[in-house]
Design an enzyme around this catalytic site. Structure first.
Site, PDB file in Angstrom:
ATOM      1  N   TYR A   1      27.077  66.592  45.934  1.00 50.58           N
ATOM      2  CA  TYR A   1      27.377  67.906  45.365  1.00 50.58           C
ATOM      3  C   TYR A   1      26.830  69.071  46.176  1.00 50.58           C
ATOM      4  O   TYR A   1      27.585  69.870  46.709  1.00 50.58           O
ATOM      5  CB  TYR A   1      26.857  67.971  43.918  1.00 50.58           C
ATOM      6  CG  TYR A   1      27.445  66.888  43.045  1.00 50.58           C
ATOM      7  CD1 TYR A   1      28.788  66.926  42.691  1.00 50.58           C
ATOM      8  CD2 TYR A   1      26.682  65.806  42.612  1.00 50.58           C
ATOM      9  CE1 TYR A   1      29.351  65.926  41.916  1.00 50.58           C
ATOM     10  CE2 TYR A   1      27.239  64.804  41.835  1.00 50.58           C
ATOM     11  CZ  TYR A   1      28.570  64.871  41.489  1.00 50.58           C
ATOM     12  OH  TYR A   1      29.138  63.885  40.737  1.00 50.58           O
TER      13      TYR A   1
ATOM     14  N   PRO B   1      35.919  69.050  37.673  1.00 49.76           N
ATOM     15  CA  PRO B   1      37.042  68.548  36.878  1.00 49.76           C
ATOM     16  C   PRO B   1      37.466  69.547  35.803  1.00 49.76           C
ATOM     17  O   PRO B   1      36.665  70.355  35.319  1.00 49.76           O
ATOM     18  CB  PRO B   1      36.474  67.283  36.215  1.00 49.76           C
ATOM     19  CG  PRO B   1      35.195  66.981  36.929  1.00 49.76           C
ATOM     20  CD  PRO B   1      34.683  68.306  37.413  1.00 49.76           C
TER      21      PRO B   1
ATOM     22  N   HIS C   1      30.436  70.066  38.496  1.00 49.94           N
ATOM     23  CA  HIS C   1      30.116  68.641  38.377  1.00 49.94           C
ATOM     24  C   HIS C   1      28.654  68.273  38.657  1.00 49.94           C
ATOM     25  O   HIS C   1      28.194  67.210  38.235  1.00 49.94           O
ATOM     26  CB  HIS C   1      31.027  67.891  39.355  1.00 49.94           C
ATOM     27  CG  HIS C   1      31.373  66.507  38.966  1.00 49.94           C
ATOM     28  ND1 HIS C   1      30.533  65.701  38.243  1.00 49.94           N
ATOM     29  CD2 HIS C   1      32.470  65.761  39.208  1.00 49.94           C
ATOM     30  CE1 HIS C   1      31.107  64.530  38.065  1.00 49.94           C
ATOM     31  NE2 HIS C   1      32.280  64.536  38.625  1.00 49.94           N
TER      32      HIS C   1
ATOM     33  N   SER D   1      34.688  55.282  39.055  1.00 47.65           N
ATOM     34  CA  SER D   1      33.295  55.585  38.706  1.00 47.65           C
ATOM     35  C   SER D   1      32.777  54.589  37.683  1.00 47.65           C
ATOM     36  O   SER D   1      33.451  54.300  36.700  1.00 47.65           O
ATOM     37  CB  SER D   1      33.131  56.956  38.081  1.00 47.65           C
ATOM     38  OG  SER D   1      34.099  57.826  38.496  1.00 47.65           O
TER      39      SER D   1
ATOM     40  N   THR E   1      26.241  57.600  38.960  1.00 46.42           N
ATOM     41  CA  THR E   1      27.353  56.647  39.055  1.00 46.42           C
ATOM     42  C   THR E   1      27.228  55.746  40.277  1.00 46.42           C
ATOM     43  O   THR E   1      26.532  56.072  41.236  1.00 46.42           O
ATOM     44  CB  THR E   1      28.701  57.381  39.210  1.00 46.42           C
ATOM     45  OG1 THR E   1      28.626  58.204  40.369  1.00 46.42           O
ATOM     46  CG2 THR E   1      29.055  58.188  37.983  1.00 46.42           C
TER      47      THR E   1
ATOM     48  N   SER F   1      38.963  57.478  37.655  1.00 38.44           N
ATOM     49  CA  SER F   1      37.894  57.461  36.669  1.00 38.44           C
ATOM     50  C   SER F   1      38.463  57.374  35.260  1.00 38.44           C
ATOM     51  O   SER F   1      39.477  58.008  34.960  1.00 38.44           O
ATOM     52  CB  SER F   1      37.070  58.738  36.794  1.00 38.44           C
ATOM     53  OG  SER F   1      35.937  58.632  35.986  1.00 38.44           O
TER      54      SER F   1
HETATM   55  N1  COA Z   1      38.933  41.392  25.027  1.00 40.81           N
HETATM   56  C1  COA Z   1      39.029  42.274  24.012  1.00 40.81           C
HETATM   57  N2  COA Z   1      38.481  43.525  24.045  1.00 40.81           N
HETATM   58  C2  COA Z   1      37.831  43.880  25.166  1.00 40.81           C
HETATM   59  C3  COA Z   1      37.702  43.025  26.268  1.00 40.81           C
HETATM   60  C4  COA Z   1      38.291  41.718  26.164  1.00 40.81           C
HETATM   61  N3  COA Z   1      38.217  40.833  27.163  1.00 40.81           N
HETATM   62  N4  COA Z   1      37.008  43.652  27.218  1.00 40.81           N
HETATM   63  C5  COA Z   1      36.701  44.882  26.740  1.00 40.81           C
HETATM   64  N5  COA Z   1      37.194  45.017  25.494  1.00 40.81           N
HETATM   65  C6  COA Z   1      37.061  46.166  24.581  1.00 40.81           C
HETATM   66  C7  COA Z   1      35.661  46.747  24.601  1.00 40.81           C
HETATM   67  O1  COA Z   1      34.830  46.092  23.669  1.00 40.81           O
HETATM   68  C8  COA Z   1      35.949  48.211  24.224  1.00 40.81           C
HETATM   69  O2  COA Z   1      36.201  48.293  22.818  1.00 40.81           O
HETATM   70  P1  COA Z   1      36.219  49.721  21.990  1.00 40.81           P
HETATM   71  O3  COA Z   1      37.550  50.362  22.218  1.00 40.81           O
HETATM   72  O4  COA Z   1      36.052  49.283  20.592  1.00 40.81           O
HETATM   73  O5  COA Z   1      35.129  50.555  22.496  1.00 40.81           O
HETATM   74  C9  COA Z   1      37.244  48.490  24.918  1.00 40.81           C
HETATM   75  O6  COA Z   1      37.876  47.227  25.083  1.00 40.81           O
HETATM   76  C10 COA Z   1      37.083  49.181  26.254  1.00 40.81           C
HETATM   77  O7  COA Z   1      36.437  48.322  27.184  1.00 40.81           O
HETATM   78  P2  COA Z   1      36.824  48.351  28.731  1.00 40.81           P
HETATM   79  O8  COA Z   1      38.225  48.784  28.866  1.00 40.81           O
HETATM   80  O9  COA Z   1      36.464  47.062  29.361  1.00 40.81           O
HETATM   81  O10 COA Z   1      35.990  49.534  29.323  1.00 40.81           O
HETATM   82  P3  COA Z   1      34.529  50.084  29.019  1.00 40.81           P
HETATM   83  O11 COA Z   1      34.558  50.874  27.776  1.00 40.81           O
HETATM   84  O12 COA Z   1      33.521  48.996  29.149  1.00 40.81           O
HETATM   85  O13 COA Z   1      34.396  51.094  30.238  1.00 40.81           O
HETATM   86  C11 COA Z   1      33.889  51.831  32.441  1.00 40.81           C
HETATM   87  C12 COA Z   1      34.414  50.675  31.589  1.00 40.81           C
HETATM   88  C13 COA Z   1      33.846  51.401  33.887  1.00 40.81           C
HETATM   89  C14 COA Z   1      34.841  53.014  32.317  1.00 40.81           C
HETATM   90  C15 COA Z   1      32.474  52.224  31.906  1.00 40.81           C
HETATM   91  O14 COA Z   1      31.605  51.136  32.039  1.00 40.81           O
HETATM   92  C16 COA Z   1      31.842  53.335  32.674  1.00 40.81           C
HETATM   93  O15 COA Z   1      31.089  53.101  33.585  1.00 40.81           O
HETATM   94  N6  COA Z   1      32.138  54.585  32.301  1.00 40.81           N
HETATM   95  C17 COA Z   1      31.622  55.748  32.964  1.00 40.81           C
HETATM   96  C18 COA Z   1      32.731  56.465  33.649  1.00 40.81           C
HETATM   97  C19 COA Z   1      32.230  57.736  34.275  1.00 40.81           C
HETATM   98  O16 COA Z   1      31.067  58.033  34.342  1.00 40.81           O
HETATM   99  N7  COA Z   1      33.142  58.523  34.764  1.00 40.81           N
HETATM  100  C20 COA Z   1      32.767  59.749  35.396  1.00 40.81           C
HETATM  101  C21 COA Z   1      33.862  60.708  35.391  1.00 40.81           C
HETATM  102  S1  COA Z   1      33.394  62.278  36.010  1.00 40.81           S
END
Ligand code: COA
Length: 635
Positions: free
Chosen positions: A117, A130, A352, A463, A474, A563
């Site tokens: 940044y 963003p 950001h 991310s 991240t 992301s």
């Molecule tokens: N079977 C059934 N359900 C599942 C599954 C499976 N095999 N795997 C995951 N799920 C469910 C999860 O339990 C979750 O349920 P919910 O909707 O009730 O919360 C949902 O599906 C989403 O899980 P998933 O799609 O695997 O993603 P996540 O929520 O674990 O997120 C990341 C993954 C990478 C996005 C997250 O770990 C992360 O790091 N986020 C930060 C992003 C960030 O900082 N971005 C910056 C932008 S500036």
């Protein structure tokens, strides 16, 4: 004043690691009302680990496989072996990095803040900040605009109370509490330009600011939002103050001073010094910087069809539409700017450096819940003072800087190619019904879309949150994998049976989810490699060959920068590509649909945001069809 900044950035504290269950998510733990809870919580978070050297190098070679030629890979293997050998430079740097990790609260966070940044010199507009498109509101005039703005301000102040009282619910990832530091950095903060490096300042360390800034017709106002007894103004009171501001800023021929903040950071740093030479200007700038947040009351923009609406709004949030429209109605260095149009459009743009998207949309989720639920509190109409207009003396030099900034910004705006897509066919419920991670499912579909257009995969960045660790930001999930390539090449191969395709899809989705788990545990490769490189610079050793190699350049040229920013609100974040020939892809998976934003640069003949969005839609539909038509494939 150091680098033109008014205070130092505060730092927190830390401790020991915990384990993580797979298939996890960010979910709030029950709130607590103990004062000082934030500090106590932060103290017990684990420290970011330094992964083992050989593990990272093995994983690096594996990550290169789908994106470099066999010949390049063989060359890189030798370079990596040399780097890793007993007593070699890799081991020395690893030892230095481990020492750094023992001595600091987070071995990465300061470096990351600077590299990602503050030392990044491209304009924050499009290249870093963003935008977020929020659901269209049901009003169509100035009164509705001001009423909504008043409610929104009240909702943000309600959220701020939780920050001030340290009663903000601690979030968790798979049962592990997350670092909450970012929440404490997003209000009353501002980035300040510097000639080599910017700074970001949070003004809550001394006397907490009690004002916000409002900008209308390019004119800035200071609005105090607390009564003398410390209670926040009611929605009615804020509304009346906004009306006063609106009426006293009707003149439309004002200089768009805020447009200066859209410049290349070196240019803006120079212009900033010219601007604040004048005492009045300096005082006005300081008032904006210190304010809790900014509200941009935007001028109406031309109406577009329903189909184009979301993409146009994304552009408004990202850059303001150019100097003719609302780009001058911003202070892009301000951490949080909420944007409210006259036709029910609303959203925000955020700087950001202090935070990732999730805390920002969590704040928005709270505000929307507040706006929808809170009854209007009628308050006795005690006359409040007129909000202060922030004056700017525009010298010929400043006028010239503004004109240059307008020209550059307009070029950037013309170069921006944005397509938003509301994918209606299904949402995350479908992937869950297939026992697949929705995020991994979307990423693999994106790999398929890209492969169908370009006939090859590319280095892909997603991310991953490191907030399980104290002051974590991240790391990168590398979505182009050996497994994703095997699936995307098989998918359109008529020789392959559907059953085999499903097996390859399942493996690709599982590999992606496994990479995600590894990344959020602090065991991914990108930040570790960066740390080793920065350590070499700090130790003044020659930059090791591994970082000068073509494969390294390919691996870090992210044609797809992606992301997930999930929210309860039906909103959508958007950001620009990170390379000239790349795409920025952001998505909010809802239960029954998915919101996507795709960006690219018009100056690149090879990219096209609408085309990628179209291929992505098709890829998602095709992958679902494949699964539905191959029922025995269910896991
Ligand atoms: N079977 C059934 N359900 C599942 C599954 C499976 N095999 N795997 C995951 N799920 C469910 C999860 O339990 C979750 O349920 P919910 O909707 O009730 O919360 C949902 O599906 C989403 O899980 P998933 O799609 O695997 O993603 P996540 O929520 O674990 O997120 C990341 C993954 C990478 C996005 C997250 O770990 C992360 O790091 N986020 C930060 C992003 C960030 O900082 N971005 C910056 C932008 S500036």
């Amino acid at each position: 004043m150091k680098n033109g900044c008014l205070d130092e950035v505060p730092e927190g504290r830390n401790c020991k690691p915990t384990s993580l269950k797979p298939g996890c998510l960010v979910r709030p733990i029950a709130p607590t009302k103990l004062p000082g809870r934030y500090v106590a919580h932060q103290k017990f978070l684990p420290r970011l680990p330094v992964p083992p050297l050989q593990q990272t190098l093995d994983r690096y070679l594996l990550a290169l496989k789908p994106i470099v030629s066999q010949e390049e890979l063989e060359g890189t293997k030798q370079i990596v072996e040399e780097f890793a050998k007993q007593g070699g430079v890799g081991q020395r740097l690893q030892a230095s990095l481990e020492r750094r990790a023992r001595k600091t609260e987070n071995w990465l966070s300061d470096w990351w803040l600077k590299i990602a940044y503050l030392e990044y010199r491209l304009p924050v507009v499009i290249h870093s900040s963003p935008g977020v498109v929020l659901p269209k509101q049901d009003y169509h005039d100035r009164q509705g605009q001001l009423r909504f703005a008043a409610k929104l301000i009240s909702g943000i102040l309600d959220f701020k109370t939780m920050i001030d009282n340290e009663t903000l619910p601690v979030e968790a990832l798979g049962g592990n509490p997350l670092c909450m530091n970012q929440y404490y950095q997003i209000l009353s903060s501002c980035r300040i330009p510097g000639s080599k490096r910017d700074s970001v300042v949070n003004y809550t360390q001394t006397k907490k600011p009690t004002h916000i800034t409002i900008v209308h017709n390019f004119q800035f106002f200071e609005l105090f939002v607390y009564n003398s007894d410390g209670s926040p103004l009611t929605v009615d009171q804020i509304y009346i103050q906004l009306e006063k501001i609106w009426h006293s800023s009707l003149q439309t021929n004002k200089e768009p001073i805020g447009i200066l903040t859209t410049g290349h950071r070196n240019t803006w740093a120079n212009d900033y010094n010219t601007l604040i030479k004048d005492k009045v200007n300096k005082e006005s700038v300081k008032c904006i910087q210190k304010s809790i947040f900014t509200i941009c009351l935007d001028a109406p923009v031309p109406k577009v069809s329903d189909e184009l609406y979301m993409s146009h709004m994304a552009a408004q949030m990202l850059h303001g539409g150019g100097s003719r429209w609302n780009s001058g109605n911003r202070w892009f260095d301000k951490t949080l700017q909420f944007i409210i149009g006259e036709d029910g459009t609303c959203g925000l743009v955020y700087e950001h450096s202090p935070a990732e998207g999730p805390p920002i949309v969590a704040l928005m989720d709270h505000v929307f819940e507040y706006c929808n639920s809170s009854a209007l509190v009628r308050s006795p109409m005690i006359p409040l003072p007129m909000p202060r207009k922030l004056r700017f003396n525009i010298t010929p030099d400043i006028k010239r800087d503004i004109e240059k900034a307008k020209q550059n910004l307009n070029m950037m705006v013309r170069d921006m190619d944005i397509k938003c897509l509301v994918f209606q066919h299904f949402g995350k419920d479908f992937s869950k019904s297939q026992k697949m991670s929705p995020d991994a499912f979307i990423q693999i579909a994106l790999q398929l879309a890209y492969y169908r257009i370009y006939g090859e995969p590319c280095a892909t960045y997603e991310s991953a949150s490191l907030r399980m660790f104290h002051l974590g930001r991240t790391d990168t999930i590398r979505s182009a994998s050996v497994e994703s390539l095997a699936f995307v090449t098989a998918m359109d191969n008529p020789q392959q049976q559907n059953q085999e395709k499903v097996t390859l899809l399942t493996k690709a989705v599982q590999a992606h989810r496994a990479y995600t788990d590894m990344a959020i545990r602090g065991q991914a490769i990108d930040r570790h490699l960066l740390g080793l490189k920065l350590q070499a610079i700090e130790d003044l050793v020659r930059i090791p060959e591994i970082f000068m190699d073509t494969s390294y350049a390919v691996a870090f040229h992210f044609n797809l920068s992606t992301s997930q920013v999930p929210a309860k609100t039906d909103c959508l974040m958007c950001f620009g590509p990170v390379v000239p020939d790349g795409y920025g892809v952001c998505y909010n998976p809802m239960d029954d649909h998915i919101n996507f934003s795709v960006t690219a640069f018009n100056s690149c003949a090879e990219t096209n945001a609408a085309k990628l969005a179209h291929y992505l839609e098709q890829a998602l539909v095709d992958v679902k069809e494949l699964l539905v038509q191959t029922p025995s494939s269910k896991l």
